[in-house]
Enzyme design. Structure first.
Site, mmCIF file in Angstrom:
data_model
loop_
_atom_site.group_PDB
_atom_site.id
_atom_site.type_symbol
_atom_site.label_atom_id
_atom_site.label_comp_id
_atom_site.label_asym_id
_atom_site.label_seq_id
_atom_site.Cartn_x
_atom_site.Cartn_y
_atom_site.Cartn_z
ATOM 1 N N SER A 100 79.251 40.468 39.690
ATOM 2 C CA SER A 100 80.452 41.174 39.980
ATOM 3 C C SER A 100 81.370 40.081 39.290
ATOM 4 O O SER A 100 81.033 38.813 39.250
ATOM 5 C CB SER A 100 80.893 41.132 41.360
ATOM 6 O OG SER A 100 79.838 42.143 41.923
ATOM 7 N N LEU A 150 79.878 44.219 29.544
ATOM 8 C CA LEU A 150 79.866 45.352 28.829
ATOM 9 C C LEU A 150 81.212 46.263 29.191
ATOM 10 O O LEU A 150 82.038 46.113 29.895
ATOM 11 C CB LEU A 150 78.717 46.362 29.644
ATOM 12 C CG LEU A 150 78.817 46.771 31.048
ATOM 13 C CD1 LEU A 150 79.716 48.133 31.364
ATOM 14 C CD2 LEU A 150 77.354 46.907 31.649
ATOM 15 N N CYS A 169 88.819 47.297 35.267
ATOM 16 C CA CYS A 169 89.077 45.828 35.221
ATOM 17 C C CYS A 169 90.173 45.122 34.928
ATOM 18 O O CYS A 169 90.505 44.281 35.404
ATOM 19 C CB CYS A 169 87.656 45.672 34.257
ATOM 20 S SG CYS A 169 86.030 45.869 34.856
HETATM 21 P P1 NAD Z 1 81.356 50.276 41.386
HETATM 22 O O1 NAD Z 1 82.137 50.488 42.344
HETATM 23 O O2 NAD Z 1 80.813 51.397 40.272
HETATM 24 O O3 NAD Z 1 79.701 49.879 42.003
HETATM 25 C C1 NAD Z 1 79.758 48.871 43.189
HETATM 26 C C2 NAD Z 1 78.708 49.515 44.137
HETATM 27 O O4 NAD Z 1 78.367 48.484 45.231
HETATM 28 C C3 NAD Z 1 78.922 50.771 44.855
HETATM 29 O O5 NAD Z 1 78.158 51.853 44.684
HETATM 30 C C4 NAD Z 1 79.160 50.166 46.331
HETATM 31 O O6 NAD Z 1 78.575 51.245 47.607
HETATM 32 C C5 NAD Z 1 78.010 48.990 46.310
HETATM 33 N N1 NAD Z 1 78.158 48.240 47.377
HETATM 34 C C6 NAD Z 1 79.015 47.655 47.985
HETATM 35 N N2 NAD Z 1 78.477 46.780 48.917
HETATM 36 C C7 NAD Z 1 77.188 46.851 48.832
HETATM 37 C C8 NAD Z 1 76.087 46.241 49.545
HETATM 38 N N3 NAD Z 1 76.205 45.188 50.467
HETATM 39 N N4 NAD Z 1 74.750 46.578 49.258
HETATM 40 C C9 NAD Z 1 74.523 47.524 48.358
HETATM 41 N N5 NAD Z 1 75.631 48.109 47.627
HETATM 42 C C10 NAD Z 1 76.903 47.887 47.893
HETATM 43 O O7 NAD Z 1 81.790 48.848 40.717
HETATM 44 P P2 NAD Z 1 81.358 48.596 39.215
HETATM 45 O O8 NAD Z 1 82.189 49.239 37.986
HETATM 46 O O9 NAD Z 1 79.987 48.654 38.784
HETATM 47 O O10 NAD Z 1 81.758 46.919 39.364
HETATM 48 C C11 NAD Z 1 80.831 45.943 39.884
HETATM 49 C C12 NAD Z 1 81.405 44.649 39.635
HETATM 50 O O11 NAD Z 1 81.201 44.264 37.981
HETATM 51 C C13 NAD Z 1 82.964 44.461 39.866
HETATM 52 O O12 NAD Z 1 83.265 43.172 40.459
HETATM 53 C C14 NAD Z 1 83.689 44.664 38.508
HETATM 54 O O13 NAD Z 1 84.687 43.922 38.316
HETATM 55 C C15 NAD Z 1 82.638 43.890 37.509
HETATM 56 N N6 NAD Z 1 82.575 44.716 36.410
HETATM 57 C C16 NAD Z 1 82.760 45.830 35.985
HETATM 58 C C17 NAD Z 1 82.652 46.334 34.669
HETATM 59 C C18 NAD Z 1 82.916 47.844 34.480
HETATM 60 O O14 NAD Z 1 82.852 48.195 33.268
HETATM 61 N N7 NAD Z 1 82.977 48.735 35.509
HETATM 62 C C19 NAD Z 1 82.398 45.583 33.656
HETATM 63 C C20 NAD Z 1 82.042 44.171 33.938
HETATM 64 C C21 NAD Z 1 82.156 43.705 35.129
HETATM 65 C C1 UDX Z 2 86.451 46.092 29.569
HETATM 66 C C2 UDX Z 2 86.253 44.789 28.639
HETATM 67 O O1 UDX Z 2 86.387 45.453 27.280
HETATM 68 C C3 UDX Z 2 84.897 44.431 29.001
HETATM 69 O O2 UDX Z 2 84.345 43.689 28.184
HETATM 70 C C4 UDX Z 2 84.589 43.820 30.448
HETATM 71 O O3 UDX Z 2 83.229 43.887 30.898
HETATM 72 C C5 UDX Z 2 85.030 45.348 31.393
HETATM 73 O O4 UDX Z 2 86.515 45.832 31.033
HETATM 74 P P1 UDX Z 2 86.396 48.614 29.768
HETATM 75 O O5 UDX Z 2 87.536 48.572 30.626
HETATM 76 O O6 UDX Z 2 85.155 49.413 30.361
HETATM 77 O O7 UDX Z 2 86.099 47.438 29.282
HETATM 78 O O8 UDX Z 2 87.033 49.302 28.368
HETATM 79 P P2 UDX Z 2 87.751 48.769 27.228
HETATM 80 O O9 UDX Z 2 87.100 49.396 25.878
HETATM 81 O O10 UDX Z 2 88.171 47.490 27.275
HETATM 82 O O11 UDX Z 2 89.114 49.673 27.417
HETATM 83 C C6 UDX Z 2 90.074 49.423 28.415
HETATM 84 C C7 UDX Z 2 91.390 49.877 28.296
HETATM 85 O O12 UDX Z 2 92.186 49.542 27.282
HETATM 86 C C8 UDX Z 2 91.098 51.662 27.925
HETATM 87 O O13 UDX Z 2 91.868 52.227 28.590
HETATM 88 C C9 UDX Z 2 91.289 51.639 26.515
HETATM 89 O O14 UDX Z 2 91.663 53.044 26.022
HETATM 90 C C10 UDX Z 2 92.350 50.668 26.507
HETATM 91 N N1 UDX Z 2 92.363 49.978 24.873
HETATM 92 C C11 UDX Z 2 91.323 49.471 24.427
HETATM 93 C C12 UDX Z 2 93.669 50.275 24.232
HETATM 94 O O15 UDX Z 2 94.637 50.800 24.649
HETATM 95 N N2 UDX Z 2 93.623 49.849 23.072
HETATM 96 C C13 UDX Z 2 92.733 48.906 22.356
HETATM 97 O O16 UDX Z 2 92.768 48.621 21.066
HETATM 98 C C14 UDX Z 2 91.333 48.855 23.028
#
Ligand code: NAD
Ligand code: UDX
Length: 479
Positions: free
Chosen positions: A129, A162, A275
């Site tokens: 996370s 990602l 994020c």
């Molecule tokens: P999400 O809300 O999709 O998933 C989190 C899951 O964790 C939920 O399904 C929830 O029920 C579960 N959960 C909570 N507490 C728990 C526990 N104690 N045991 C088991 N399950 C539990 O969140 P996400 O988008 O996958 O993001 C997770 C983390 O990764 C965040 O810190 C986020 O900032 C980070 N992150 C997200 C992205 C993205 O693109 N979504 C990218 C990079 C990093």
């Molecule tokens: C972002 C980071 O890119 C990724 O590395 C991190 O792990 C999670 O947060 P994400 O939020 O999934 O990923 O998508 P991203 O492609 O970064 O786009 C984020 C937002 O910015 C979107 O609303 C997108 O439409 C917007 N965006 C992106 C712009 O408005 N202009 C751009 O040039 C690029």
């Protein structure tokens, strides 16, 4: 230490895809992804996965039941795992100290307490996370204060980079994997054990190792830098609209400098997603707590500019429609925060839609991948409206763009889905109210062609008018 079994706490947008790719690339490792939510796990075990991500279905199909498992049996998974990813949500706090800025670490703490309660052997615990700097210390405190005799823990930071919509490619061809650990022999052994997992498919030169705090901060920094580029180009989009410059041309010219680079300079309606805003707010709060107000103010401006961009765009829609949208039918095309995902978290479409609804508009919404219930959830949420029944009455959700636009005064394009580029706009023009307006919040449509059809067109970072269209036509025919 060789990793044979991995447990992941949190089967969300990160835990699910990340562990699916680990299972794909490491057939010798058993990977179990756990969640507290029975519904989510059932979906992961079904034909319709809980998230839409290109390529994910295929990876899950190849591995599920072989060395990839989705389970609510958190206890067994923790007991048997050598390494545990914590991949739970870390949303912005909505109450109490740091409300609206600090990351809420209650799920991280909950996960750490679960591990401490259950584990009966040594574990490597990995923060996947996104967390504030020094969160590993909190996890370590909880684990060490509750540890059973003979059980030892190592905490690593391994943030995930990602992006949604491209998660599988980002994971399979990661530009870098970052692993932070303690500078002790045991800490370094744990770092090497996790490196070994990634080395199944990531070249060793792409695996960076740092101390724990650098790794935690690098994740916040990367998202802050990316978001800052978008706010920078969006700020210039306003200058372009006021002067006659074209933001796409400016981005192309600026991005040609190899020190700046061409990526992430797409002016838009504003950035969304779970994020960027959350992680910058987290950085701002951290800076304030460290008594660094200038640093906090610098990053705050990235968020402020993003709010300004969303507001500016929506105001333009209302003003163009003679400053009133009451009872007007408006087609909203796209509701996810970017294309190729069904995720709506912090989607700019939510702000645009709620503002138009507040002004009395009737919204006809279409998105290729967002579930209808999810759109209702976002727009009827108590934080968004205190009149959910009225809002429900003023929203209709459609299964095609053509049915959404029929009889509309205006189209507001909020997400850059490819299918919106190839719609038959002549046919659409015929079924819309006149004058017919298109507001392209993503700069993806052929504006000259739309103007020629008869639409009034507005976009981001470029002035458009019928006269410019006629001039363009004229210049094309000049000898
Ligand atoms: P999400 O809300 O999709 O998933 C989190 C899951 O964790 C939920 O399904 C929830 O029920 C579960 N959960 C909570 N507490 C728990 C526990 N104690 N045991 C088991 N399950 C539990 O969140 P996400 O988008 O996958 O993001 C997770 C983390 O990764 C965040 O810190 C986020 O900032 C980070 N992150 C997200 C992205 C993205 O693109 N979504 C990218 C990079 C990093
Ligand atoms: C972002 C980071 O890119 C990724 O590395 C991190 O792990 C999670 O947060 P994400 O939020 O999934 O990923 O998508 P991203 O492609 O970064 O786009 C984020 C937002 O910015 C979107 O609303 C997108 O439409 C917007 N965006 C992106 C712009 O408005 N202009 C751009 O040039 C690029």
């Amino acid at each position: 230490m060789v990793i044979q079994k991995i447990c992941c706490l949190g089967a969300g947008y990160v835990g699910g895809p990340t562990c699916s790719v680990i299972a794909l690339k490491c057939p010798n490792i058993k990977v179990t992804v756990c969640d507290k939510s029975v519904e989510r796990i059932n979906q992961w075990n079904s034909d319709k996965l809980p998230i839409y991500e290109p390529g994910l279905d295929d990876v899950v199909k190849q591995c599920r039941g072989r060395n990839l498992f989705f389970s609510t049996d958190i206890e067994t998974s923790i007991v048997e795992a050598d390494l545990i990813f914590i991949s739970v949500n870390t949303p912005t706090k909505t109450i109490g100290n740091g409300k609206g800025r600090a990351a809420d670490l209650k799920y991280i703490e909950g996960a750490a307490r679960m591990i401490a309660d259950i584990a009966t052997s040594n574990k490597i615990v990995v923060e996947k996370s996104t967390v504030p700097v020094k969160a590993a210390e909190i996890i370590m405190k909880i684990l060490r204060a509750n540890t059973k005799p003979g059980v030892e823990y190592q905490i690593l930071s391994n943030p995930e980079f990602l992006a949604e919509g491209t998660a599988i490619v980002d994971l399979v061809e990661a530009e870098r994997v970052l692993i932070g650990g303690e500078d002790t022999p045991e800490g370094q052994k744990a770092v090497q054990a996790l490196c070994w997992v990634y080395e199944h498919w990531i070249p060793a030169k792409n695996i960076l190792t740092t101390n724990t705090w650098s790794s935690e901060l690098s994740k916040l920094a990367a998202n802050a830098f990316l978001a800052q580029r978008i706010s920078s180009i969006n700020s210039l989009s306003a200058v372009c609209e006021a002067t006659g410059a074209d933001v796409s041309e400016v981005a192309r010219a600026v991005g040609r400098d190899s020190r700046i680079g061409p990526k992430f300079l797409e002016a838009s309606i504003g950035f969304g997603g779970s994020c960027f805003q959350k992680d910058i707010l987290n950085l701002i709060y951290l800076s304030e707590c460290l008594n660094l107000p200038e640093v906090a103010a610098y990053w705050q401006q990235v968020v402020n500019l993003n709010d300004y961009q969303k507001t500016r765009f929506t105001r333009k829609v209302i003003e163009s429609l003679f400053n009133t949208v009451a009872d007007k039918k408006i087609a909203v095309l796209g509701f996810s925060f970017k294309k190729n995902t069904g995720d709506t978290r912090e989607s700019p479409a939510i702000y645009v839609s709620t503002t138009l609804l507040d002004e009395g508009a009737k919204l006809h919404i279409y998105d290729p991948k967002v579930e209808h219930d999810q759109i209702y959830y976002e727009l009827l949420h108590p934080q968004v409206t205190n009149e959910p029944e009225l809002v429900r009455k003023n929203i209709e959700i459609h299964d095609s763009a053509y049915s959404a636009v029929s009889g509309a005064h205006a189209i507001v394009l909020c997400t850059e889905w490819d299918e919106f580029k190839s719609l038959d706009y002549k046919k659409i023009y015929e079924v819309m109210m006149k004058p017919a307006y298109i507001f392209d919040g993503r700069k993806i449509l052929d504006h000259e062609a739309l103007l020629n059809i008869g639409f009034h067109v507005q976009t981001i970072g470029k002035r458009l008018s019928r006269t410019s269209s006629i001039r363009a036509q004229g210049s094309q025919t000049m000898p």
